[in-house]
Design an enzyme around this catalytic site. Structure first.
Site, PDB file in Angstrom:
ATOM      1  N   TRP A 116      -7.581 -28.786   8.254  1.00 20.53           N
ATOM      2  CA  TRP A 116      -6.333 -28.712   7.294  1.00 20.53           C
ATOM      3  C   TRP A 116      -5.706 -28.707   6.260  1.00 20.53           C
ATOM      4  CZ3 TRP A 116      -4.350 -33.375   5.697  1.00 20.53           C
ATOM      5  CH2 TRP A 116      -5.741 -33.842   5.864  1.00 20.53           C
ATOM      6  N   LYS A 140     -11.674 -20.310  13.282  1.00 19.19           N
ATOM      7  CA  LYS A 140     -10.243 -21.221  13.817  1.00 19.19           C
ATOM      8  C   LYS A 140     -10.592 -22.431  12.052  1.00 19.19           C
ATOM      9  CE  LYS A 140     -11.281 -24.291  15.736  1.00 19.19           C
ATOM     10  NZ  LYS A 140     -10.060 -25.256  15.228  1.00 19.19           N
ATOM     11  N   GLU A 216     -20.339 -28.772   5.654  1.00 19.23           N
ATOM     12  CA  GLU A 216     -19.185 -29.553   4.444  1.00 19.23           C
ATOM     13  C   GLU A 216     -18.606 -30.693   5.469  1.00 19.23           C
ATOM     14  OE1 GLU A 216     -19.783 -29.034   2.049  1.00 19.23           O
ATOM     15  OE2 GLU A 216     -20.758 -26.729   1.988  1.00 19.23           O
ATOM     16  N   CYS A 250     -11.617 -34.341   0.747  1.00 20.11           N
ATOM     17  CA  CYS A 250     -13.415 -34.942   0.598  1.00 20.11           C
ATOM     18  C   CYS A 250     -14.091 -35.243  -0.342  1.00 20.11           C
ATOM     19  CB  CYS A 250     -13.563 -33.163   1.339  1.00 20.11           C
ATOM     20  SG  CYS A 250     -14.123 -31.921   0.350  1.00 20.11           S
ATOM     21  N   GLU A 347     -14.116 -42.992   4.666  1.00 22.17           N
ATOM     22  CA  GLU A 347     -13.309 -42.442   4.116  1.00 22.17           C
ATOM     23  C   GLU A 347     -11.737 -42.157   4.177  1.00 22.17           C
ATOM     24  OE1 GLU A 347     -13.577 -38.119   5.451  1.00 22.17           O
ATOM     25  OE2 GLU A 347     -13.781 -37.405   3.133  1.00 22.17           O
TER      26      GLU A 347
HETATM   27  P1  NAD Z   1     -11.640 -32.385  11.660  1.00 23.32           P
HETATM   28  O1  NAD Z   1     -13.404 -32.425  12.210  1.00 23.32           O
HETATM   29  O2  NAD Z   1     -10.891 -33.584  12.111  1.00 23.32           O
HETATM   30  O3  NAD Z   1     -11.954 -30.251  12.127  1.00 23.32           O
HETATM   31  C1  NAD Z   1     -12.029 -30.164  11.416  1.00 23.32           C
HETATM   32  C2  NAD Z   1     -12.252 -28.487  12.243  1.00 23.32           C
HETATM   33  O4  NAD Z   1     -12.963 -28.303  13.518  1.00 23.32           O
HETATM   34  C3  NAD Z   1     -10.692 -28.116  12.664  1.00 23.32           C
HETATM   35  O5  NAD Z   1     -10.585 -26.365  12.295  1.00 23.32           O
HETATM   36  C4  NAD Z   1     -10.635 -28.908  13.988  1.00 23.32           C
HETATM   37  O6  NAD Z   1      -9.965 -27.820  15.019  1.00 23.32           O
HETATM   38  C5  NAD Z   1     -11.999 -28.659  14.614  1.00 23.32           C
HETATM   39  N1  NAD Z   1     -12.730 -28.987  15.753  1.00 23.32           N
HETATM   40  C6  NAD Z   1     -12.276 -30.478  16.262  1.00 23.32           C
HETATM   41  N2  NAD Z   1     -13.059 -30.558  17.354  1.00 23.32           N
HETATM   42  C7  NAD Z   1     -13.586 -29.627  17.302  1.00 23.32           C
HETATM   43  C8  NAD Z   1     -14.916 -30.394  17.839  1.00 23.32           C
HETATM   44  N3  NAD Z   1     -14.895 -30.590  19.304  1.00 23.32           N
HETATM   45  N4  NAD Z   1     -15.169 -28.791  18.666  1.00 23.32           N
HETATM   46  C9  NAD Z   1     -15.078 -28.187  17.755  1.00 23.32           C
HETATM   47  N5  NAD Z   1     -14.100 -27.834  16.896  1.00 23.32           N
HETATM   48  C10 NAD Z   1     -14.029 -29.130  17.005  1.00 23.32           C
HETATM   49  O7  NAD Z   1     -11.570 -32.298  10.487  1.00 23.32           O
HETATM   50  P2  NAD Z   1     -10.396 -32.933   9.631  1.00 23.32           P
HETATM   51  O8  NAD Z   1      -9.508 -33.703   9.672  1.00 23.32           O
HETATM   52  O9  NAD Z   1      -9.311 -31.063   9.961  1.00 23.32           O
HETATM   53  O10 NAD Z   1     -10.466 -32.604   7.605  1.00 23.32           O
HETATM   54  C11 NAD Z   1     -10.758 -33.735   7.717  1.00 23.32           C
HETATM   55  C12 NAD Z   1     -12.008 -33.922   7.287  1.00 23.32           C
HETATM   56  O11 NAD Z   1     -12.469 -32.896   6.639  1.00 23.32           O
HETATM   57  C13 NAD Z   1     -12.813 -34.478   6.142  1.00 23.32           C
HETATM   58  O12 NAD Z   1     -13.693 -36.009   7.393  1.00 23.32           O
HETATM   59  C14 NAD Z   1     -13.351 -34.405   5.063  1.00 23.32           C
HETATM   60  O13 NAD Z   1     -13.787 -34.888   4.390  1.00 23.32           O
HETATM   61  C15 NAD Z   1     -13.472 -33.304   5.358  1.00 23.32           C
HETATM   62  N6  NAD Z   1     -13.776 -32.098   4.550  1.00 23.32           N
HETATM   63  C16 NAD Z   1     -14.800 -31.628   4.113  1.00 23.32           C
HETATM   64  C17 NAD Z   1     -14.835 -30.819   3.413  1.00 23.32           C
HETATM   65  C18 NAD Z   1     -16.493 -30.766   2.521  1.00 23.32           C
HETATM   66  O14 NAD Z   1     -16.280 -29.390   1.639  1.00 23.32           O
HETATM   67  N7  NAD Z   1     -17.209 -31.460   2.925  1.00 23.32           N
HETATM   68  C19 NAD Z   1     -13.794 -30.122   2.550  1.00 23.32           C
HETATM   69  C20 NAD Z   1     -12.753 -29.922   3.335  1.00 23.32           C
HETATM   70  C21 NAD Z   1     -12.127 -30.779   4.094  1.00 23.32           C
END
Ligand code: NAD
Length: 442
Positions: A116, A140, A216, A250, A347
């Site tokens: 998000w 998604k 990522e 991130c 983090e």
């Molecule tokens: P999240 O892992 O909660 O969710 C990311 C995505 O995964 C969402 O679309 C979510 O719906 C989906 N998801 C959640 N649970 C799932 C499951 N069990 N099976 C399949 N899909 C599932 O992360 P977030 O809170 O949306 O984002 C924050 C995190 O993302 C932080 O840790 C941040 O560091 C990381 N991030 C990394 C980068 C990068 O390029 N390295 C960039 C942006 C954010």
């Protein structure tokens, strides 16, 4: 409405992507490139609407949203230029008896999962190289930010993406939807951006079908200030590295590792700059820190700060979430932060700057590399010392006298538990390509 929940046993979006794949991958690279180029132009033409939507949807300041739309659009321009440069090779085998011919081909249907915090940029960073390579996609988006993804989908359609090439599915039950899509057998690539915990879980899922997986994941970025840094420049860079997106990035600077000789003036200047930030609704043009994404995020930040203060950190600024309404957390500076405290090891994903004093460059490198994460680091100081330190850091990206590393033309990605693979740059398209080699005699 029957009240019964839809079950994700089938994946109509995967069906659509699989049906569209053969024609899309046979389209001339130039034609695919033109769809991407038109998307770039449409995104810029609609920048204000997209930025406003994103701010309403996830709270970041409109200035941050505008910058994100521009950054996201650039992925479409960059990969429109890369789409026509997918090459093969002709080599001579060492024995001289045959030739080695290589072709590169789209991997197939790609499943793209985005977080998000950068709803437009994370989708663009995946869709653009996938389409350039000749893949079709199922995106998604995160539960908190489906609307930006859907708006981007409209623009791709307007730009000429044929039916079935880009499919966007929203759900508040991501696990079920993704499990079904990965089990389908027709998804050949997964590109995930999100938390390390979910990424680890998905890797176990992709193992079953041996799906190409790009990850990522999270970060714990060190921001190193050397004793020969220009402190005003360092603070200006710190404000970008720490405060872009309210710290919800991130790539965010998560811990400041500051040389003993400059820790007092650096802390004073950083605290002054943080104090001057204006917190408020993202839609207010004067706002510099918008709300956090949700109540859980505020609780998580407050918990890490409180635990670190209990362990000996001192609050120089902020440190207490205001009473509602809204999910606000103020700009916060912590000093004398123990190296093993929560804000230094986890983090934070919020506007909190923990300052740790280091004795010399070796000490800074040791603390920086002590993390399980290895995404981004920042260094302020002389170029030569900065480069020597950059060589020894276990991270995928370094900002050297710069507070911003993200660039569509650069390879973005991390070491260790920050991920697998690279997005953007020349490398980004590789995640969506397979190689066939033909042994030939002539
Ligand atoms: P999240 O892992 O909660 O969710 C990311 C995505 O995964 C969402 O679309 C979510 O719906 C989906 N998801 C959640 N649970 C799932 C499951 N069990 N099976 C399949 N899909 C599932 O992360 P977030 O809170 O949306 O984002 C924050 C995190 O993302 C932080 O840790 C941040 O560091 C990381 N991030 C990394 C980068 C990068 O390029 N390295 C960039 C942006 C954010």
């Amino acid at each position: 409405m029957s009240g019964r929940k839809h079950r994700f046993q089938d994946s109509p979006a995967v069906d659509a992507a699989a049906v569209a794949l053969p024609r899309w991958k046979q389209r001339a690279p130039r034609e695919r490139a033109e769809v991407l180029r038109a998307t770039f132009e449409l995104m810029l033409a609609h920048r204000e609407e997209l930025a406003h939507l994103m701010t309403l949807e996830m709270g970041k300041s409109v200035a941050d949203s505008r910058a994100e739309v521009t950054y996201a659009a650039e992925f479409f321009r960059w990969f429109s230029e890369e789409a026509v440069r997918v090459d093969g090779q002709l080599r001579t085998s060492p024995s001289g008896t045959n030739r080695i011919l290589t072709f590169r081909k789209p991997v197939g249907v790609a499943l793209l999962l985005t977080p998000w915090n950068f709803p437009a940029a994370m989708a663009a960073r995946k869709i653009a190289p996938a389409l350039a390579a000749g893949c079709t996609v199922v995106l998604k988006p995160a539960e908190d930010t489906p609307l930006t993804a859907l708006a981007l989908g409209h623009l791709l359609t307007e730009a000429g993406a044929p039916a079935g090439v880009v499919n966007i599915v929203t759900t508040d039950r991501p696990g079920e939807l993704v499990d079904a899509a990965l089990a389908d057998g027709r998804v050949r690539a997964l590109s995930f951006t999100g938390s390390t915990g979910v990424g680890r879980h998905l890797l176990t899922q992709t193992a079953a079908q041996v799906i190409n997986s790009s990850m990522e994941l999270g970060g714990n970025g060190p921001f190193i200030v050397l004793d020969n840094a220009d402190l005003d420049e360092a603070v200006a860079g710190a404000m970008v590295a720490k405060m872009r997106n309210g710290g919800q990035a991130c790539t965010a600077a998560n811990r400041f590792l500051v040389a003993e000789a400059v820790v007092e003036p650096f802390t004073r200047k950083l605290t002054d700059a943080m104090r001057a930030l204006r917190m408020g609704a993202g839609t207010d043009a004067a706002t510099q820190i918008g709300p956090m994404i949700n109540a859980r995020a505020v609780t998580g930040i407050a918990d890490k700060v409180n635990r670190s203060v209990a362990a000996g950190a001192r609050i120089a600024l902020g440190g207490t979430a205001p009473d509602g309404p809204g999910f606000f957390y103020p700009a916060t500076v912590l000093t004398d932060v123990p190296r093993d405290s929560a804000v230094a090891t986890k983090e934070i994903f919020g506007p909190v700057a923990p300052i740790i004093t280091v004795t010399d460059d070796d000490d800074a490198i040791q603390v920086a590399n002590s993390s399980d994460f290895g995404l981004t680091a920042y260094i302020y100081g002389s170029l030569a010392r900065g480069l020597r330190i950059a060589e020894r850091l276990e991270v995928g990206m370094v900002g050297l006298n710069r507070g911003l590393v993200s660039d569509p033309a650069a390879p973005f990605g991390g070491f260790k538990q920050s991920g697998l693979g690279r997005e953007g740059g020349y490398e980004g398209i590789d995640e969506y390509l397979e190689t066939t080699y033909v042994a030939t005699s002539w």
